[in-house]
Design an enzyme around this catalytic site. Structure first.
Site, PDB file in Angstrom:
ATOM      1  N   ASP A  64      42.397  67.023   2.640  1.00 43.13           N
ATOM      2  CA  ASP A  64      42.924  66.311   3.804  1.00 43.13           C
ATOM      3  C   ASP A  64      44.002  65.284   3.479  1.00 43.13           C
ATOM      4  O   ASP A  64      44.759  64.878   4.355  1.00 43.13           O
ATOM      5  CB  ASP A  64      41.771  65.592   4.548  1.00 43.13           C
ATOM      6  CG  ASP A  64      40.975  64.652   3.650  1.00 43.13           C
ATOM      7  OD1 ASP A  64      41.308  64.543   2.464  1.00 43.13           O
ATOM      8  OD2 ASP A  64      40.013  64.025   4.127  1.00 43.13           O
ATOM      9  N   HIS A  65      44.094  64.857   2.229  1.00 35.38           N
ATOM     10  CA  HIS A  65      45.047  63.787   1.905  1.00 35.38           C
ATOM     11  C   HIS A  65      46.441  64.326   1.592  1.00 35.38           C
ATOM     12  O   HIS A  65      47.434  63.863   2.125  1.00 35.38           O
ATOM     13  CB  HIS A  65      44.546  62.993   0.692  1.00 35.38           C
ATOM     14  CG  HIS A  65      43.492  61.979   1.027  1.00 35.38           C
ATOM     15  ND1 HIS A  65      42.276  62.313   1.549  1.00 35.38           N
ATOM     16  CD2 HIS A  65      43.473  60.628   0.905  1.00 35.38           C
ATOM     17  CE1 HIS A  65      41.564  61.207   1.743  1.00 35.38           C
ATOM     18  NE2 HIS A  65      42.267  60.179   1.353  1.00 35.38           N
ATOM     19  N   ASP A 119      35.599  58.618  -2.035  1.00 33.83           N
ATOM     20  CA  ASP A 119      36.531  58.004  -1.101  1.00 33.83           C
ATOM     21  C   ASP A 119      35.839  56.783  -0.520  1.00 33.83           C
ATOM     22  O   ASP A 119      34.655  56.839  -0.173  1.00 33.83           O
ATOM     23  CB  ASP A 119      36.901  58.977   0.030  1.00 33.83           C
ATOM     24  CG  ASP A 119      38.076  58.429   0.817  1.00 33.83           C
ATOM     25  OD1 ASP A 119      39.223  58.847   0.546  1.00 33.83           O
ATOM     26  OD2 ASP A 119      37.850  57.555   1.676  1.00 33.83           O
ATOM     27  N   ARG A 379      43.573  50.275   7.161  1.00 31.71           N
ATOM     28  CA  ARG A 379      44.207  49.447   6.126  1.00 31.71           C
ATOM     29  C   ARG A 379      45.656  49.166   6.494  1.00 31.71           C
ATOM     30  O   ARG A 379      46.350  50.076   6.971  1.00 31.71           O
ATOM     31  CB  ARG A 379      44.170  50.164   4.771  1.00 31.71           C
ATOM     32  CG  ARG A 379      42.775  50.216   4.230  1.00 31.71           C
ATOM     33  CD  ARG A 379      42.686  50.698   2.803  1.00 31.71           C
ATOM     34  NE  ARG A 379      41.313  50.516   2.383  1.00 31.71           N
ATOM     35  CZ  ARG A 379      40.615  51.389   1.665  1.00 31.71           C
ATOM     36  NH1 ARG A 379      41.170  52.500   1.242  1.00 31.71           N
ATOM     37  NH2 ARG A 379      39.367  51.119   1.351  1.00 31.71           N
ATOM     38  N   ARG A 537      40.181  55.138  -5.558  1.00 32.61           N
ATOM     39  CA  ARG A 537      40.943  55.968  -6.502  1.00 32.61           C
ATOM     40  C   ARG A 537      40.738  55.496  -7.939  1.00 32.61           C
ATOM     41  O   ARG A 537      41.086  54.370  -8.296  1.00 32.61           O
ATOM     42  CB  ARG A 537      42.427  55.998  -6.104  1.00 32.61           C
ATOM     43  CG  ARG A 537      43.152  54.689  -6.184  1.00 32.61           C
ATOM     44  CD  ARG A 537      44.535  54.793  -5.555  1.00 32.61           C
ATOM     45  NE  ARG A 537      44.405  54.946  -4.103  1.00 32.61           N
ATOM     46  CZ  ARG A 537      45.248  54.436  -3.219  1.00 32.61           C
ATOM     47  NH1 ARG A 537      46.318  53.780  -3.605  1.00 32.61           N
ATOM     48  NH2 ARG A 537      45.057  54.595  -1.924  1.00 32.61           N
TER      49      ARG A 537
HETATM   50  C1  MIC Z   1      42.550  55.397   1.051  1.00 30.97           C
HETATM   51  O1  MIC Z   1      42.279  55.299   2.238  1.00 30.97           O
HETATM   52  O2  MIC Z   1      43.103  54.505   0.387  1.00 30.97           O
HETATM   53  C2  MIC Z   1      42.191  56.693   0.336  1.00 30.97           C
HETATM   54  C3  MIC Z   1      43.465  57.384   0.036  1.00 30.97           C
HETATM   55  O3  MIC Z   1      41.442  57.506   1.186  1.00 30.97           O
HETATM   56  C4  MIC Z   1      41.400  56.344  -0.924  1.00 30.97           C
HETATM   57  C5  MIC Z   1      41.163  57.477  -1.820  1.00 30.97           C
HETATM   58  C6  MIC Z   1      42.352  57.880  -2.654  1.00 30.97           C
HETATM   59  O4  MIC Z   1      43.117  57.019  -3.102  1.00 30.97           O
HETATM   60  O5  MIC Z   1      42.509  59.082  -2.885  1.00 30.97           O
HETATM   61  C7  MIC Z   1      40.054  55.686  -0.629  1.00 30.97           C
HETATM   62  O6  MIC Z   1      39.912  55.051   0.389  1.00 30.97           O
HETATM   63  O7  MIC Z   1      39.151  55.738  -1.467  1.00 30.97           O
HETATM   64 FE1  SF4 Z   2      42.308  59.357   4.776  1.00 27.36          FE
HETATM   65 FE2  SF4 Z   2      41.665  57.109   3.470  1.00 27.36          FE
HETATM   66 FE3  SF4 Z   2      43.197  57.039   5.658  1.00 27.36          FE
HETATM   67 FE4  SF4 Z   2      40.662  57.635   5.891  1.00 27.36          FE
HETATM   68  S1  SF4 Z   2      41.492  55.702   5.172  1.00 27.36           S
HETATM   69  S2  SF4 Z   2      42.353  58.693   6.898  1.00 27.36           S
HETATM   70  S3  SF4 Z   2      40.283  58.808   4.031  1.00 27.36           S
HETATM   71  S4  SF4 Z   2      43.708  57.998   3.698  1.00 27.36           S
END
Ligand code: MIC
Ligand code: SF4
Length: 644
Positions: A64-65, A119, A379, A537
């Site tokens: 999904d990423h 994740d 975020r 990560r």
């Molecule tokens: C995120 O929201 O920062 C991610 C991308 O989902 C990360 C995982 C990743 O860096 O692959 C997470 O939240 O753990």
């Molecule tokens: Fe994907 Fe992380 Fe964003 Fe959720 S917070 S949608 S898992 S990149």
């Protein structure tokens, strides 16, 4: 003895340790999940452990990423993941099926089960009463190999919900209210367990929004009871038989209680650049906005997108902005199509993206320079959107949809009548994009497809008796893993190639970091409070390790990143006296002698100034064993008799 939900689940899964706050415990893991951006590394690690088949009840690999596929690298990773799933007995959710957390909630999460996911938003499954924890890929690989998961037994905070949300206020505002109160490190070492009469007024997707973004407080996880609402929702997912009732006993004791009266919550927004920077929307209304993005694992459920469709019905997106929508799953989209609500999104001019993380992790959809993007995501760290000088404001789907129509940040309560929201009796269940595990005989014959971008894991040498080197960088408080190891369309395709991705460590903070690290042959990182907050990560630990980082010395750590450092043999060290942080500068030469490591107390010598500072580690016994042999992988191999 009366118990909280957390105590009930943990006591059933406890393998080692005492259930006392701060003590190291190990629990059995029932389910695991990975996504592609952390998954390739997790499965390289799983392969290195050398187990023929996963030992969990259920393990799912989601994609999904990384779905932009600008060249061969992403699709090669997908193929690797698909063949790994086939070989080792995992479910594989094909690209396009949806976002891991939304899908896991819909199709697999169960009350009373433990779930470990690579994740940080794995706690989404806490919306149905699953004890769901985010961890580094190596911890998930170990769990798939049948190893218990080690963590510090958290404090259990009871969040008592009373009252009922008023029109135009929704679950996102509840979690923003919690963030307003406890900020981005107020949850470290804690589990937020929801209880009280307000719980039954919230649907499962609303609960999942709250547990999802509980991650932003730094909490180990968040969990809701499993009640009649959960039962109905699981039945609507054709999974009624997986329901069990799960509630805290009436006189269960919490370490702390926070009370939220839902009827007093108002529309809130987290301003740039921290999810903890929360203000009422009414105070900042009128802010100019150039982009609205709706979706992500926080707010992409059917409940949320139905709401958005109903609000957009008959309107057009304001000419000064662009509206992006990344739905959580095909189930959500199918329902919107069948009910005709999809049309409202299309008619309004929404740019509907793939069912994937998309703009949330900077995979497309970057806002214009110096502008504000209003997002329903979780975020808003600086630069995460792909545009360094853009600001991201985090809001509810209601606030986002109304803002998209009005063109400026708008309190949705001024919009008009609140659409009625009811979830269907039955969801459109169609698992045709989930490949089920092969039987062992067939699985054994599968050949793993490994594209040229997939490079082997780096080495794991044991901990030396002392370390010496320069401070390569000194950073402040709340440094995120997005600062340490950025994501986005350019860097994410390098997730399975440590030598290449290492070139981007701290690149957004100090573009010279990589060259300096190479020139000085490694050294130290000095940080402030809550170092490593945010994502799970492990590349934020493996890549610094590859660059020769010997130890990270800070005022305090975020949970997952601290564990990732240990997993890869980087010592996480803490100043006894936070004021000593001020006495160290980039370029100072430091030395740490590890002879007193067992006691936890160490001395940091500043060879540049001649000063000495007291520092310590807070490693549990098992963590100490792990760091001494160089990391979790050699530790597991040693335990299994293979030697390091
Ligand atoms: C995120 O929201 O920062 C991610 C991308 O989902 C990360 C995982 C990743 O860096 O692959 C997470 O939240 O753990
Ligand atoms: Fe994907 Fe992380 Fe964003 Fe959720 S917070 S949608 S898992 S990149």
């Amino acid at each position: 003895m009366s118990q909280t939900i957390t105590e009930k689940i943990i006591s059933k899964h406890l393998i080692e340790g005492k259930m006392e706050a701060g003590k190291e415990i190990a629990i059995k893991i029932d389910q695991t999940l990975t996504q592609d951006a952390t998954g390739t590394m997790a499965y390289l690690e799983f392969e290195a452990i050398g187990i023929p088949r996963v030992k969990t009840e259920l393990s799912v690999s989601y994609v999904d990423h990384n779905t932009l596929q600008t060249d061969f690298r992403n699709p090669d990773d997908h193929l690797y993941l698909q063949t790994i799933a086939a070989k080792y007995g995992l479910y594989f959710s094909r690209p396009g099926n949806g976002i891991c957390h939304q899908l896991h909630l819909e199709r697999f999460a169960c009350p009373g089960k433990t779930l470990l996911g690579s994740d940080s938003h794995t706690p989404t499954a806490g919306g149905v009463g699953s004890l769901a924890i985010g961890a580094g890929g190596l911890n998930v690989a170990a769990a798939m190999a049948g190893e218990p998961f080690t963590l510090k037994y958290p404090e259990i905070v009871g969040v008592k919900l009373t009252g009922k949300l008023r029109p135009w206020v929704s679950a996102k505002d509840v979690i923003l209210e919690l963030l307003r109160r406890v900020d981005v490190k107020g949850g470290v070492g804690k589990i937020f367990e929801y209880f009280g009469p307000g719980v039954k007024t919230l649907s499962v997707p609303e609960r999942a929004t709250i547990t999802n973004m509980g991650t932003e407080t730094g909490a180990t996880t968040s969990i809701f009871p499993s009640d009649e609402v959960t039962k109905k929702w699981l039945e609507a997912q054709n999974r009624g038989e997986q329901w069990i009732p799960l509630e805290a006993d009436e006189d269960a004791e919490y370490d702390e209680i926070i009370e939220i009266d839902l009827s007093e919550v108002e529309p809130l927004a987290a301003l740039p650049h921290s999810p903890g920077n929360v203000k009422p929307v009414s105070e900042i209304e009128g802010m100019e906005v150039q982009q609205v993005a709706i979706g992500s694992c926080t707010n992409s459920s059917l409940r949320d997108l139905k709401m958005v469709a109903q609000i957009l019905k008959g309107h057009t997106v304001a000419p000064n902005l662009s509206l992006l929508i990344n739905p959580g799953s095909r189930q959500v989209v199918k329902h919107l199509v069948e009910t005709g609500e999809y049309k409202y999104l299309v008619d309004a001019g929404a740019r509907i993206l793939e069912n994937a993380c998309g703009p949330c992790i900077g995979m497309g959809g970057a806002p214009p320079s110096g502008t504000i993007s209003v997002r329903t995501y979780n975020r808003n760290f600086e630069g995460r959107s792909g545009t360094k000088d853009a600001g991201v404001v985090l809001v509810s789907p209601e606030t986002a949809a109304v803002t998209a129509i009005k063109g400026v940040l708008t309190d949705p309560r001024n919009f008009g009548e609140y659409p009625k929201m009811e979830l269907p009796e039955r969801f459109y269940v169609n698992d045709n994009m989930i490949i089920t595990p092969l039987p062992p005989e067939k699985a054994a014959k599968v050949k793993i497809r490994r594209g040229p971008n997939i490079k082997p894991l780096p080495d794991f040498p044991p901990l030396p008796s002392f370390v010496e080197g320069e401070v390569l960088i000194k950073v402040g408080d709340n440094i995120t893993t997005d600062h340490i190891m950025p994501a986005g369309a350019k860097i994410l395709p390098l997730r399975s190639n440590i030598p290449e991705i290492s070139k981007y460590v701290f690149s957004r903070v100090d573009p010279e970091f990589y060259n300096r690290a190479m020139e000085k042959k490694g050294g130290f990182i000095i940080g402030g409070e809550n170092y490593g907050q945010g994502s799970s990560r492990e590349h934020a630990a493996i890549a610094p390790k590859y660059l020769g980082i010997k130890a990270v010395i800070v005022k305090s750590f975020a949970r997952i990143h601290r564990a990732n450092l240990i997993n890869f043999g980087i010592m996480p060290l803490i100043f006894d006296n936070p004021g000593d942080y001020d006495k160290i500068e980039q370029g100072h030469k430091l030395k740490i002698d590890y002879s007193g490591i067992d006691g936890g107390k160490l001395t940091l010598k500043n060879l540049a100034t001649g000063e000495e500072y007291q520092i310590h580690h807070d490693l549990g016994d098992k963590e100490l064993e792990i760091i001494k042999v160089g990391g979790l992988l050699p530790w597991i191999k040693k335990k299994q008799g293979g030697g390091a």
